[in-house]
Scaffold this active site. Structure first.
Site, PDB file in Angstrom:
ATOM      1  N   TYR A   1      -3.932  35.210 -13.758  1.00 61.86           N
ATOM      2  CA  TYR A   1      -3.242  34.895 -12.511  1.00 61.86           C
ATOM      3  C   TYR A   1      -2.107  33.884 -12.682  1.00 61.86           C
ATOM      4  O   TYR A   1      -1.362  33.651 -11.748  1.00 61.86           O
ATOM      5  CB  TYR A   1      -4.231  34.420 -11.451  1.00 61.86           C
ATOM      6  CG  TYR A   1      -4.881  35.570 -10.740  1.00 61.86           C
ATOM      7  CD1 TYR A   1      -6.248  35.804 -10.856  1.00 61.86           C
ATOM      8  CD2 TYR A   1      -4.139  36.474  -9.992  1.00 61.86           C
ATOM      9  CE1 TYR A   1      -6.857  36.870 -10.223  1.00 61.86           C
ATOM     10  CE2 TYR A   1      -4.730  37.548  -9.354  1.00 61.86           C
ATOM     11  CZ  TYR A   1      -6.083  37.745  -9.478  1.00 61.86           C
ATOM     12  OH  TYR A   1      -6.677  38.809  -8.869  1.00 61.86           O
TER      13      TYR A   1
ATOM     14  N   GLU B   1     -31.872  44.956 -16.437  1.00 61.28           N
ATOM     15  CA  GLU B   1     -30.503  45.503 -16.398  1.00 61.28           C
ATOM     16  C   GLU B   1     -29.828  45.241 -15.068  1.00 61.28           C
ATOM     17  O   GLU B   1     -28.726  44.713 -15.014  1.00 61.28           O
ATOM     18  CB  GLU B   1     -30.552  47.012 -16.672  1.00 61.28           C
ATOM     19  CG  GLU B   1     -29.188  47.690 -16.563  1.00 61.28           C
ATOM     20  CD  GLU B   1     -29.307  49.178 -16.265  1.00 61.28           C
ATOM     21  OE1 GLU B   1     -30.361  49.789 -16.539  1.00 61.28           O
ATOM     22  OE2 GLU B   1     -28.325  49.744 -15.737  1.00 61.28           O
TER      23      GLU B   1
ATOM     24  N   ASP C   1     -32.841  51.165 -16.915  1.00 53.18           N
ATOM     25  CA  ASP C   1     -32.999  52.536 -16.432  1.00 53.18           C
ATOM     26  C   ASP C   1     -33.101  53.462 -17.642  1.00 53.18           C
ATOM     27  O   ASP C   1     -32.566  53.181 -18.720  1.00 53.18           O
ATOM     28  CB  ASP C   1     -31.784  52.960 -15.608  1.00 53.18           C
ATOM     29  CG  ASP C   1     -31.711  52.244 -14.268  1.00 53.18           C
ATOM     30  OD1 ASP C   1     -30.614  52.227 -13.680  1.00 53.18           O
ATOM     31  OD2 ASP C   1     -32.744  51.710 -13.825  1.00 53.18           O
TER      32      ASP C   1
END
Lengths: 577, 397
Positions: free
Chosen positions: B138, B224, B277
């Site tokens: 920025y 996760e 997962d």
């Protein structure tokens, strides 16, 4: 333009066609050799205030290998049946050693009576013709000498060792920009010494239906090439506006087209400046430029336009430092059958007399191809200018970052070392030198069009050498002109045919169908001319005598914009064979 | 250490304790060699001198009329990456490089941006201030174009100077969360206690600066997804299976989360497990990042990877074992298949035959599943049954 010039044009054209066809065209080899043209004028004994001019055209070297001289003489005389002067052949077959294969020097001459002023004009025309030839046949050299009443003037026309761009099909375009535009003071540093042509899409030209008698067993293909001259270096931040347009017309085998309507300023087609290019797209307004001076050693364009300001002010307030858009229009003849010499002659004759009508008939495809080509040229420069801006911005960031570290460092040895390395007395001087050296080192890589520029010492990948020839760059559309080998000739024709089929499909309503156009062949021994062409020529021929102008006059100034009549028609009072 | 006695009986952790012993034994056999190559923690003056040396080289090139260029290791090229069981993916010692030239139209901008960021780092180090990569971007977003450009250049500089990003005074924004049996003191003296409550503690941004880490944890569970992490928090998992530590990177982990996991392992050698997962893209890939590292950060592998990590769940074999209904499963997409194939081809999978087998089960079934698929049994099945059983009976691979 009178007898001497016209005769020289026709003979040279015939010689070059013969020469080109004699060499295997499919190999795309460049013509190589030397011709000598000399004119000697002495006071005429038959006409008052006239010179008896003897013009000699001779070859100096292995030029017409394998040419049967008597056959050649017969053919050329059939093309020039009515040349008022005597066409003689001074080299007999067999008089030269036969063991020197391909070495068949020859000499031919003719005589005409002309006024001195006419001869002077003719000489200027001949010189321009020779210049135009060598621009696309760079390995051909002409020695041109004129001797009038004992005073001799000699000029050599050659471009040996100059950079060229191989366009294929046996022609290569000389790319040294000084042949086309005289560089202005102040542009040398900011412009490249070469032009960088962009080759456009070839398009089939359509012959108007009322142009009967011209049966071609092939297609006329127009391929445009465009370049800005002088080409700005990318180091220049400026992208100058286009100041003028120069159009060069070439016929089959790269022979300059001398149009039969040369007298009239601008033919129907070229008179409308927007017929080739939509100038409004570039916020330009073009008007025909009739201000052409014959007496220059530049290659004079056949058609010239000048930009005027949008207010229509004729006071030339457009930037004279601006660029000239060079537009080369190459009209070639392609056939599925082996092309005969007389066929090429016939095509050439057709073009000299009816180019305008043909271009009008093919207006949309011609304009489309040329517009696209010019767009490419201008886009290239636009992209190059953008790249240059990007470079400048990046260099500023790099320099500022280095300066930030240098000025912020508390290590005196580091600061001292940096200043000493660039031989700067203080940080301010260091910054200036840093920027300068960065710019110098990085500039050469960004010469988008100027990788040929030799000024920088740093290594770079040279695309072409100062003395070399480069091929058309890959990003150009060049289906028909780039291939130079025998196999490629057939492939080219097939590809060209495919494209032709596409084009035919687009223009089927207007164009004659292939079945109509293809089978009819011209007469084998003579170049057939349409009656309208003959009539047009005769009108011009009649107008020629009283329309004599002196150098410096307006008509003379626009001579290259006129079409010159076909010499055979002019010389032959009787209908063709 | 006095933590409130919660959690299961000591016998619950027998298998875990044995596992820890085996890990320690493996460490002792491995000799615990110090990390070689890669980046290191450098002092401020070292960083400043390194940057000045770069500038000096540039000036010298210019004085010789040569276009200066940076030579950068090809961090993300497989040919420059090797696998070591003890480390994971790391860069080879003599790797291929590429040049960022100042006289090439393609690279001049990057050349300039590298100098720009170097000058910014120089200022940060000199002033002993820190900035995140986002802050750097920025400062001149138009110049940099996008965050990825900045991220890559910072990694290139870190690799080029062979110093850690922290040493460049550039922080990565932490997004991870931690909860459980852990307390420490941050660099600025803040005391942090991650004991489970309703909320978790944000992973600190200065991992290198934290000290006085204290824990009794029997295991560290890397979760996760944030959703699963929050679910476990809600189910009071940390207390139910206390003492333990839970940590999440909320998907692909940021550098600080990885550094913290590494620090916990290096400091305590507590068994680390992943709960991801059964999914090639998210789950398995993320697990591999924690365990073996990523290609792009392979030059810092020694500081980031924990090869001792074990896969606790959700295993593809669990889906069959638990009879998870088909409507709770998701078909593998073509992209998933390709990802699975690419993971199977990675060098580290060859020494993980059980992982390989699980991935082959997934490939054969052509199905994947989220951890949330277990809720078909009960909403708290994960925390009440699945995880406790897995941990008690050694259901990890």
């Amino acid at each position: 333009m009178e007898g001497t010039a016209v005769a020289v044009f026709e003979i040279l054209r015939f010689l070059l066609i013969h020469w080109k066809c004699d060499i295997d065209v499919s190999k795309g080899a460049l013509l190589e050799g030397q011709l000598e043209i000399s004119i000697e004028g002495l006071h005429s004994k038959h006409q008052a205030n006239a010179l008896h001019c003897v013009t000699t055209i001779a070859s100096a070297g292995s030029l017409f290998g394998g040419m049967v001289l008597k056959k050649f003489l017969k053919e050329i005389q059939s093309i020039l049946p009515g040349i008022s002067a005597k066409l003689t052949w001074t080299s007999e077959e067999g008089s030269y050693p036969q063991d020197m294969t391909g070495v068949t020097p020859f000499q031919m001459n003719f005589e005409v009576d002309e006024k001195p002023r006419t001869l002077m004009t003719d000489c200027l025309f001949i010189k321009h013709f020779l210049r135009k030839i060598i621009m696309v046949h760079p390995k051909v050299r002409f020695n041109f000498s004129v001797k009038v009443n004992g005073i001799l003037s000699t000029e050599i026309f050659e471009v040996e060792n100059e950079p060229t761009l191989n366009l294929g099909n046996g022609i290569a375009l000389v790319v040294d920009s000084q042949h086309y535009v005289r560089p202005n003071f102040g542009t040398i540093e900011s412009h490249c010494s070469r032009i960088h042509p962009v080759l456009g899409h070839p398009v089939i030209l359509f012959i108007p239906e009322d142009m009967d008698g011209m049966d071609l067993l092939g297609e006329l293909i127009l391929t445009p090439a465009a370049a800005l001259c002088p080409s700005p270096k990318v180091s220049s931040n400026q992208l100058n506006r286009i100041y003028s347009v120069s159009i060069f017309l070439y016929g089959p085998l790269g022979l300059p087209l001398i149009l039969s309507t040369w007298e009239q300023p601008m033919t129907t087609f070229f008179k409308d400046t927007s017929s080739l290019i939509d100038w409004k797209k570039y916020h330009l307004c073009m008007v025909p430029n009739l201000d052409l001076n014959l007496d220059r050693d530049l290659v004079l364009p056949d058609v010239s336009y000048r930009a005027e300001s949008s207010e229509g002010d004729q006071s030339h307030n457009m930037d004279p430092q601006g660029q000239t858009l060079l537009l080369f229009l190459f009209v070639d003849f392609h056939s599925a059958f082996p092309v005969q010499q007389m066929e090429i002659w016939g095509v050439y004759t057709l073009l000299t007399t009816h180019l305008s009508a043909i271009l009008v008939e093919s207006h949309s495809v011609v304009q489309g191809s040329i517009q696209f080509t010019v767009d490419q040229v201008l886009e290239q420069h636009h992209q190059a200018a953008k790249a240059q801006q990007k470079l400048q911005a990046s260099l500023s960031v790099a320099v500022n970052s280095i300066m930030s570290i240098l000025t912020g460092s508390t290590r005196s040895s580091f600061r001292k070392m940096c200043l000493q390395t660039l031989q700067a007395a203080d940080t301010q001087e260091f910054g200036t030198k840093l920027h300068k050296v960065f710019r110098e080192i990085t500039q050469h890589q960004f010469l988008h069009h100027c990788s040929c520029e030799m000024k920088q010492q740093l290594t770079l990948e040279k695309k072409d050498s100062a003395q070399g020839t480069e091929d058309v760059p890959d990003n150009s559309s060049r289906e028909l002109l780039a291939d130079t080998n025998g196999q490629a000739e057939n492939k080219r024709l097939k590809r060209g045919s495919l494209r032709m089929e596409e084009m035919r499909a687009l223009h089927s309503a207007r164009a004659p169908s292939p079945s109509e156009a293809a089978p009819r062949r011209p007469e084998a021994t003579a170049a057939p001319l349409t009656p309208s062409g003959r009539a047009a020529f005769k009108a011009h021929g009649r107008a020629l005598a009283p329309g004599r102008v002196s150098l410096g006059s307006r008509l003379e100034d626009v001579l290259w914009l006129q079409e010159v009549s076909n010499l055979s028609e002019w010389l032959s009072p009787s209908p063709g064979p | 250490m006095a933590f409130a006695p919660m959690g299961p009986e000591a016998s619950f952790f027998e298998v875990l304790d044995r596992h820890r012993e085996s890990l320690l034994a493996a460490l002792r056999r491995g000799g615990q060699e110090p990390p070689s190559g890669g980046s290191r923690v450098a002092s401020s003056s070292e960083v400043l001198v390194s940057i000045e040396n770069i500038i000096q080289d540039i000036i010298t090139s210019l004085a010789r009329n040569e276009a200066p260029a940076f030579t950068i290791d090809n961090r993300s090229s497989w040919e420059n990456i090797k696998f070591e069981d003890s480390v994971g993916l790391q860069m080879v010692s003599h790797c291929t490089t590429r040049k960022i030239k100042s006289d090439s139209p393609k690279s001049v901008k990057k050349f300039a941006l590298i100098l720009k960021i170097l000058s910014m780092i120089y200022k940060l180090v000199q002033s002993n201030t820190y900035a995140t990569k986002r802050d750097i971007y920025y400062t001149d977003s138009q110049l940099f174009g996008n965050q990825t450009v900045v991220d890559n250049i910072i990694n290139d500089i870190s690799c080029m100077l062979k110093v850690s990003r922290r040493s460049l005074h550039i922080l990565s924004t932490s997004k991870g969360l931690i909860a459980g049996n852990l307390r420490y003191i941050e660099e600025d003296g803040t005391k942090v206690n991650c004991t489970c409550g309703a909320t978790a503690v944000a992973v600190p941004s200065n991992i290198q600066g934290i000290r006085n880490l204290v824990t009794d944890a029997k295991f560290v569970l890397i979760v996760e997804k944030d959703a699963t992490f929050q679910r476990l928090l809600d189910d009071n998992f940390c207390n139910k299976l206390s003492p333990c530590i839970m940590i999440t990177g909320k998907g692909v982990p940021d550098l600080n989360t990885r550094l913290l996991v590494k620090k916990l392992w290096d400091t305590f050698h507590v068994p680390v497990f992943t709960l991801v997962d059964a999914d090639p893209h998210a789950g398995i890939e993320i697990m591999c990042i924690y365990k073996y590292g990523s290609m792009s950060m392979s030059f810092e592998a020694h500081h980031l990877t924990v090869p001792a990590i074990r896969w606790l769940g959700l295993l593809p074999s669990d889906l069959k074992r638990l009879n998870v209904p088909k409507d709770s499963l998701i078909p593998l997409t073509n992209r998933d298949q390709m990802k699975l194939d690419s993971i199977l081809r990675r060098p580290y999978v060859t020494c993980q035959p059980f992982w390989r087998k699980e991935m082959e089960i997934m490939a054969d079934s052509k199905m994947k599943a989220e951890i949330q698929a277990l809720t078909f049994l009960s909403s708290d099945y994960l925390s009440r049954v699945y995880l406790p059983n897995k941990l008690k009976f050694g259901g990890w691979i």
